[in-house]
Scaffold this motif. Sequence first.
Motif, PDB file in Angstrom:
ATOM      1  N   ILE A  71       0.685  -1.235  -0.102  1.00  0.00           N
ATOM      2  CA  ILE A  71       0.234  -0.125  -0.024  1.00  0.00           C
ATOM      3  C   ILE A  71       0.777   1.274   0.133  1.00  0.00           C
ATOM      4  O   ILE A  71       0.577   2.363  -0.613  1.00  0.00           O
ATOM      5  N   GLU A  72       2.383   1.288   0.671  1.00  0.00           N
ATOM      6  CA  GLU A  72       3.061   2.388   0.657  1.00  0.00           C
ATOM      7  C   GLU A  72       3.732   2.639  -0.679  1.00  0.00           C
ATOM      8  O   GLU A  72       3.717   3.873  -1.021  1.00  0.00           O
ATOM      9  N   GLY A  73       3.239   1.774  -1.604  1.00  0.00           N
ATOM     10  CA  GLY A  73       3.968   1.947  -2.866  1.00  0.00           C
ATOM     11  C   GLY A  73       2.900   2.263  -4.079  1.00  0.00           C
ATOM     12  O   GLY A  73       3.079   2.560  -5.165  1.00  0.00           O
ATOM     13  N   LEU A  74       1.613   2.544  -3.461  1.00  0.00           N
ATOM     14  CA  LEU A  74       0.503   3.020  -4.441  1.00  0.00           C
ATOM     15  C   LEU A  74       0.318   4.487  -4.628  1.00  0.00           C
ATOM     16  O   LEU A  74      -0.202   4.774  -5.666  1.00  0.00           O
ATOM     17  N   GLY A  75       0.386   4.959  -3.676  1.00  0.00           N
ATOM     18  CA  GLY A  75       0.163   6.536  -3.582  1.00  0.00           C
ATOM     19  C   GLY A  75       0.770   7.121  -2.465  1.00  0.00           C
ATOM     20  O   GLY A  75       1.342   6.535  -1.635  1.00  0.00           O
ATOM     21  N   THR A  76       0.649   8.436  -2.236  1.00  0.00           N
ATOM     22  CA  THR A  76       1.124   9.249  -1.282  1.00  0.00           C
ATOM     23  C   THR A  76       0.053  10.000  -0.553  1.00  0.00           C
ATOM     24  O   THR A  76      -1.143  10.329  -1.389  1.00  0.00           O
ATOM     25  N   PRO A  77       0.048  10.656   0.528  1.00  0.00           N
ATOM     26  CA  PRO A  77      -1.173  11.366   1.057  1.00  0.00           C
ATOM     27  C   PRO A  77      -1.602  12.817   0.141  1.00  0.00           C
ATOM     28  O   PRO A  77      -2.611  13.092   0.165  1.00  0.00           O
ATOM     29  N   LEU A  97      -2.907  10.480  -3.990  1.00  0.00           N
ATOM     30  CA  LEU A  97      -3.677   9.272  -3.906  1.00  0.00           C
ATOM     31  C   LEU A  97      -3.783   8.428  -5.179  1.00  0.00           C
ATOM     32  O   LEU A  97      -4.010   8.898  -6.207  1.00  0.00           O
ATOM     33  N   HIS A  98      -3.491   7.109  -4.820  1.00  0.00           N
ATOM     34  CA  HIS A  98      -3.984   6.232  -6.134  1.00  0.00           C
ATOM     35  C   HIS A  98      -5.642   6.425  -6.329  1.00  0.00           C
ATOM     36  O   HIS A  98      -6.006   6.754  -5.280  1.00  0.00           O
ATOM     37  N   PRO A  99      -5.668   6.151  -7.629  1.00  0.00           N
ATOM     38  CA  PRO A  99      -7.333   6.382  -7.770  1.00  0.00           C
ATOM     39  C   PRO A  99      -7.903   5.429  -6.976  1.00  0.00           C
ATOM     40  O   PRO A  99      -9.341   6.041  -6.350  1.00  0.00           O
ATOM     41  N   LEU A 100      -7.812   4.354  -6.497  1.00  0.00           N
ATOM     42  CA  LEU A 100      -8.435   3.659  -5.534  1.00  0.00           C
ATOM     43  C   LEU A 100      -8.585   3.983  -4.104  1.00  0.00           C
ATOM     44  O   LEU A 100      -9.436   3.950  -3.606  1.00  0.00           O
ATOM     45  N   GLN A 101      -7.339   4.536  -3.847  1.00  0.00           N
ATOM     46  CA  GLN A 101      -7.330   5.068  -2.509  1.00  0.00           C
ATOM     47  C   GLN A 101      -8.237   6.569  -2.470  1.00  0.00           C
ATOM     48  O   GLN A 101      -9.142   6.771  -1.522  1.00  0.00           O
ATOM     49  N   ALA A 102      -8.036   7.258  -3.405  1.00  0.00           N
ATOM     50  CA  ALA A 102      -9.049   8.277  -3.569  1.00  0.00           C
ATOM     51  C   ALA A 102     -10.579   7.951  -3.503  1.00  0.00           C
ATOM     52  O   ALA A 102     -11.609   8.427  -2.762  1.00  0.00           O
ATOM     53  N   ALA A 103     -10.769   6.823  -4.388  1.00  0.00           N
ATOM     54  CA  ALA A 103     -12.212   6.399  -4.451  1.00  0.00           C
ATOM     55  C   ALA A 103     -12.683   5.761  -2.967  1.00  0.00           C
ATOM     56  O   ALA A 103     -13.981   6.030  -2.617  1.00  0.00           O
ATOM     57  N   PHE A 104     -11.768   5.004  -2.328  1.00  0.00           N
ATOM     58  CA  PHE A 104     -12.288   4.542  -0.995  1.00  0.00           C
ATOM     59  C   PHE A 104     -12.596   5.797  -0.113  1.00  0.00           C
ATOM     60  O   PHE A 104     -13.739   5.782   0.789  1.00  0.00           O
ATOM     61  N   VAL A 105     -11.953   6.920  -0.230  1.00  0.00           N
ATOM     62  CA  VAL A 105     -12.167   8.148   0.693  1.00  0.00           C
ATOM     63  C   VAL A 105     -13.604   8.482   0.341  1.00  0.00           C
ATOM     64  O   VAL A 105     -14.602   8.852   1.094  1.00  0.00           O
ATOM     65  N   GLU A 106     -13.773   8.890  -1.153  1.00  0.00           N
ATOM     66  CA  GLU A 106     -14.949   9.669  -1.786  1.00  0.00           C
ATOM     67  C   GLU A 106     -16.183   8.561  -1.355  1.00  0.00           C
ATOM     68  O   GLU A 106     -17.218   9.117  -1.100  1.00  0.00           O
ATOM     69  N   HIS A 107     -16.101   7.159  -1.177  1.00  0.00           N
ATOM     70  CA  HIS A 107     -17.290   6.412  -1.167  1.00  0.00           C
ATOM     71  C   HIS A 107     -17.395   5.832   0.154  1.00  0.00           C
ATOM     72  O   HIS A 107     -18.248   5.010   0.673  1.00  0.00           O
ATOM     73  N   ASP A 108     -16.518   6.327   1.203  1.00  0.00           N
ATOM     74  CA  ASP A 108     -16.657   5.968   2.586  1.00  0.00           C
ATOM     75  C   ASP A 108     -16.746   4.370   2.446  1.00  0.00           C
ATOM     76  O   ASP A 108     -17.220   3.839   3.150  1.00  0.00           O
ATOM     77  N   ALA A 109     -15.553   3.984   2.129  1.00  0.00           N
ATOM     78  CA  ALA A 109     -15.515   2.502   1.819  1.00  0.00           C
ATOM     79  C   ALA A 109     -14.762   1.943   2.869  1.00  0.00           C
ATOM     80  O   ALA A 109     -14.176   0.755   2.674  1.00  0.00           O
ATOM     81  N   PHE A 110     -14.656   2.485   4.122  1.00  0.00           N
ATOM     82  CA  PHE A 110     -14.080   1.598   5.254  1.00  0.00           C
ATOM     83  C   PHE A 110     -14.593   2.446   6.499  1.00  0.00           C
ATOM     84  O   PHE A 110     -15.170   3.441   6.432  1.00  0.00           O
ATOM     85  N   GLN A 111     -14.509   1.760   7.783  1.00  0.00           N
ATOM     86  CA  GLN A 111     -14.731   2.028   9.016  1.00  0.00           C
ATOM     87  C   GLN A 111     -13.608   2.540   9.914  1.00  0.00           C
ATOM     88  O   GLN A 111     -12.911   3.446   9.780  1.00  0.00           O
ATOM     89  N   CYS A 112     -13.184   1.242  10.380  1.00  0.00           N
ATOM     90  CA  CYS A 112     -12.028   1.251  11.005  1.00  0.00           C
ATOM     91  C   CYS A 112     -10.595   1.309  10.183  1.00  0.00           C
ATOM     92  O   CYS A 112      -9.716   1.793  10.602  1.00  0.00           O
ATOM     93  N   GLY A 113     -10.590   0.799   9.006  1.00  0.00           N
ATOM     94  CA  GLY A 113      -9.502   0.872   8.230  1.00  0.00           C
ATOM     95  C   GLY A 113      -8.491  -0.298   8.235  1.00  0.00           C
ATOM     96  O   GLY A 113      -7.678  -0.060   7.342  1.00  0.00           O
ATOM     97  N   TYR A 114      -8.893  -1.070   9.131  1.00  0.00           N
ATOM     98  CA  TYR A 114      -7.654  -2.086   9.350  1.00  0.00           C
ATOM     99  C   TYR A 114      -7.633  -2.994   7.813  1.00  0.00           C
ATOM    100  O   TYR A 114      -6.349  -3.601   7.547  1.00  0.00           O
ATOM    101  N   CYS A 115      -8.939  -3.462   7.346  1.00  0.00           N
ATOM    102  CA  CYS A 115      -8.634  -4.023   5.991  1.00  0.00           C
ATOM    103  C   CYS A 115      -8.360  -3.427   4.818  1.00  0.00           C
ATOM    104  O   CYS A 115      -7.988  -4.186   3.776  1.00  0.00           O
ATOM    105  N   THR A 116      -8.321  -1.986   5.147  1.00  0.00           N
ATOM    106  CA  THR A 116      -8.322  -1.089   3.712  1.00  0.00           C
ATOM    107  C   THR A 116      -7.311  -1.475   2.850  1.00  0.00           C
ATOM    108  O   THR A 116      -7.346  -1.608   1.707  1.00  0.00           O
ATOM    109  N   PRO A 117      -5.594  -1.558   3.275  1.00  0.00           N
ATOM    110  CA  PRO A 117      -4.630  -1.697   2.670  1.00  0.00           C
ATOM    111  C   PRO A 117      -4.889  -3.016   1.729  1.00  0.00           C
ATOM    112  O   PRO A 117      -4.529  -2.751   0.765  1.00  0.00           O
ATOM    113  N   GLY A 118      -5.413  -4.007   2.353  1.00  0.00           N
ATOM    114  CA  GLY A 118      -5.386  -5.158   1.646  1.00  0.00           C
ATOM    115  C   GLY A 118      -6.545  -5.246   0.582  1.00  0.00           C
ATOM    116  O   GLY A 118      -6.228  -5.660  -0.673  1.00  0.00           O
ATOM    117  N   GLN A 119      -7.625  -4.595   0.922  1.00  0.00           N
ATOM    118  CA  GLN A 119      -8.809  -4.337   0.008  1.00  0.00           C
ATOM    119  C   GLN A 119      -8.317  -3.719  -1.011  1.00  0.00           C
ATOM    120  O   GLN A 119      -8.464  -3.935  -2.294  1.00  0.00           O
TER     121      GLN A 119
END
Lengths: 174, 338
Positions: free
Chosen positions: A87-93, A96-118
């Motif tokens: 996950i560290e190689g996909l984007g930076t704060p 963001l990688h398009p998927l990282q931006a989309a996860f933020v945009e779509h509220d695609a996590f709550q606790c975030g623990y599974c998010t890097p794997g997702q």
Amino acid sequence: MPEMTFASAAPDEIPISLTINGQLHRLDVTPWTSLLDLLRETLHLTGTKKGCDHGQCGACTVLVDGTRINSCLALAVMKDGAEITTIEGLGTPDNLHPLQAAFVEHDAFQCGYCTPGQICSAVGMMSEGHASTRAEIRELMSGNLCRCGAYTNIVDAIEDVMQDGRPAVREAAE
Amino acid sequence: MTPFAYVRPTSVAEAVAAVGSSGTARFIAGGTNLVDLMRYDVETPQTLVDITRLPLKTIEDAENGGVVIGALVSNADLAYDERIQRDYPLLSSAILAGASGQLRNAASTGGNLLQRTRCYYFYDVATPCNKREPGSGCPAIGGVNRIHAILGASEHCIATHPSDMCVALAALEAVVHVTGPEGERRIPFAEFHRLPGDRPQDDNTLKHGEMVTAVALPAPRFGAHHTYLKLRDRLSYAFALVSVAAGLDMADGRITDARIALGGVAHKPWRDEAAEALLKGQAPSPAIFAAAADHILRDAKGQGDNNFKIDLARRAIQRALEQAAAGTPQVQAEKRVN
């Protein structure tokens, strides 16, 4: 790269090289070190998460030579010479990688623990090219569990990126 | 994990010699099951022989019109191979019904055959298990046994073989190519895995040091008349409670030959040639499918928690045969059973 044989009678460290997020690392590893533990404990790349450590949850998903795998079930020594993306190689704060931006945009996590794997899994799934419908995305992402239950929004985020930015139709309820 | 030595041979001969010369050495390929078993100390090899760089990664034409699948072809590469999808869609479907995208990328063809049961007691080293420690007992008998066998079990072991791919390979009558210290041999799929009997520690008929090098398939058959129907506790990423691989040869509206294999119900993919013969020459009908299912399950025995599997299997066999006869195979991303 040349093949190697290690006729070690006693368990010992073995030299390997891995390119991780574009950077070459020469490392000495014991054969029983998982790729996950190497990333987290030796290289301090803690974005990759240890959930179950048994290949059942997908939190440890990384890309090895572009292919998504469970890093908890991979012995680091067997990946000698490989290119690893975490996950560290996909984007930076700031970029963001398009998927990282989309996860933020779509509220695609709550606790975030599974998010890097997702996200690593979704990158791998998209490059595999076998998902085109929501049902197929859900099926091919089933190796990534989310105990917060953000699945609907995760599929929304992935679908959004697959559709190249066009807004996805949300499911009313699942 | 118990420490071990690591060897990376450069040829099949070297690999076979490395494992054959040590009773505690094991081959490793994808590692998706073996590494997990080692983490639980169920498996404690003193040497791992890494075969992943051996040249066994191709799918080649065979003289009999079939294909020879290298043992190191990943489950994903096999399932999505253009020719396999076209000529052996039953195999593709079964593979895609199993595990997850990540696991299919890592797991190998040979390793899929050699994966071990997911019996809870086998995995828990704090409990006895005749498969893990011969003679120690089987707490699954009379214990928690929802996932266990209803066919071919013994008083020593009621474990099931967990593979989906192998259920399709049984129906397709694959042949396993093996190289060992005494040379090469070929094992018909029905003789590869074994029933537990009084030696549940032996999942299959391989001898120590023998390595699976390829899985061969005969020429394609069944046309559109096949299906892999898998029933499980959740819609994806779970082992089968019951699965059915069915293939029918059809001509003029009648079944000329049939192959039926069941997963999740026995120590090996379960075939019943007499039940298959019942369908020969028949027109597809609920009655004949029910008769075949009843025949397959005539000696089925529940263990308590898994009694439901007998009726589930009966219905699954009938439904799978209906799907195969209609040429409407189960789609694995589509969760409705047609």
